[in-house]
Design an enzyme around this catalytic site. Sequence first.
Site, PDB file in Angstrom:
ATOM      1  N   PRO A 127      -9.498  59.960  28.368  1.00 45.76           N
ATOM      2  CA  PRO A 127      -9.096  59.149  29.513  1.00 45.76           C
ATOM      3  C   PRO A 127      -7.649  58.685  29.463  1.00 45.76           C
ATOM      4  O   PRO A 127      -7.209  58.088  28.490  1.00 45.76           O
ATOM      5  CB  PRO A 127     -10.015  57.937  29.424  1.00 45.76           C
ATOM      6  N   GLU A 128      -6.950  58.984  30.510  1.00 44.74           N
ATOM      7  CA  GLU A 128      -5.695  58.293  30.769  1.00 44.74           C
ATOM      8  C   GLU A 128      -5.968  57.410  31.974  1.00 44.74           C
ATOM      9  O   GLU A 128      -7.112  57.224  32.366  1.00 44.74           O
ATOM     10  CB  GLU A 128      -4.560  59.285  31.020  1.00 44.74           C
ATOM     11  N   LYS A 161      -4.943  51.255  30.686  1.00 47.66           N
ATOM     12  CA  LYS A 161      -6.194  51.889  30.291  1.00 47.66           C
ATOM     13  C   LYS A 161      -7.251  50.865  29.901  1.00 47.66           C
ATOM     14  O   LYS A 161      -8.331  51.227  29.435  1.00 47.66           O
ATOM     15  CB  LYS A 161      -5.945  52.834  29.117  1.00 47.66           C
ATOM     16  N   ARG A 195      16.671  51.099  25.368  1.00 45.64           N
ATOM     17  CA  ARG A 195      15.813  51.810  24.412  1.00 45.64           C
ATOM     18  C   ARG A 195      16.565  52.991  23.825  1.00 45.64           C
ATOM     19  O   ARG A 195      17.256  53.705  24.530  1.00 45.64           O
ATOM     20  CB  ARG A 195      14.539  52.325  25.101  1.00 45.64           C
ATOM     21  N   ARG A 202       2.880  63.076  19.131  1.00 48.54           N
ATOM     22  CA  ARG A 202       1.861  63.755  19.917  1.00 48.54           C
ATOM     23  C   ARG A 202       2.292  65.167  20.254  1.00 48.54           C
ATOM     24  O   ARG A 202       3.483  65.443  20.437  1.00 48.54           O
ATOM     25  CB  ARG A 202       1.604  62.989  21.229  1.00 48.54           C
TER      26      ARG A 202
END
Length: 260
Positions: free
Chosen positions: A2-3, A60, A157, A250
């Site tokens: 699930p996203e 989520k 960032r 990932r």
Amino acid sequence: MPEILEVEAARRVLEERALNREIAKVHAPDTWFMKRGTTAPALRHALVGNAFTAARRRGKQIILDTENPDVRVGVHLGMSGRVLVDDEEAGDPLVYASNLRMVKWHRFGVHFADGGDFMLRDPRRLGAVELDPDERRLGPDAMTLTFAQLDHALAKRIAPIKAVLMDQHRIAGLGNLLVDESLWRAGIAPGRLTFTIDPAERKVLHKAIRTTLRTLDRRGGSHTGDMPRGLDAPCPRDGAPLRRDKVAGRTTYWCAVHQH
DNA sequence: GATGACCTGTGA
DNA sequence: TCACAGGTCATC
């Protein structure tokens, strides 16, 4: 699996079918599954005789409100969680290879007084249930992400853009597949250092995220993107073989020709 | 921040 | 047997 799209589908099913039904019994057999000090007795005490009144979502994280304003239940699907209401799969069109009635995979749930139930099935046990989840841990929701919110999330960032987009504290809801698809559509390389992305590119990225969420939701889930997830599969945009790398820990597919 | 750990199932 | 899986967390 699930996203944010799958979680939203699960939330919708809970909203449509699990609200305002008196809870008669709590199913919480798995100590590991209960996080942040939540226990089975605490869940029973909080829920038996009570009823869910709203099914909300932030990123989520699913949050179930109850008739008791002091009782809120946080439900997370982890990597393999699915919601079942009255024994039916909740709003997830994915076909699972073994969709058996594996009761041992029911990590948490409630039985309603009317005889039905809501169960969370999670083979891998990476999901979670907790009382009183801290919603402040999460950034703005990806489904309603404004450009200003994205811009703020990216500000100052240094990390690769993919890592920043997947950081739930900055933006809540984007996972591995949605980020790869969004970056592919935006023409931005996943390993690109965030501070090098100029305002025009941020605009493009914002639009790509919105389009990706809308389009893939309509098609039926996070896995329905245009970019194939396969090493050396041809990029649908320019035919170049896709690359596979580890970015932000990932597995990442991307096109080195049109993503810069 | 990157890395590995968490846990279990599936498919090559 | 091994690599891999759509998430999160602690730890260096």
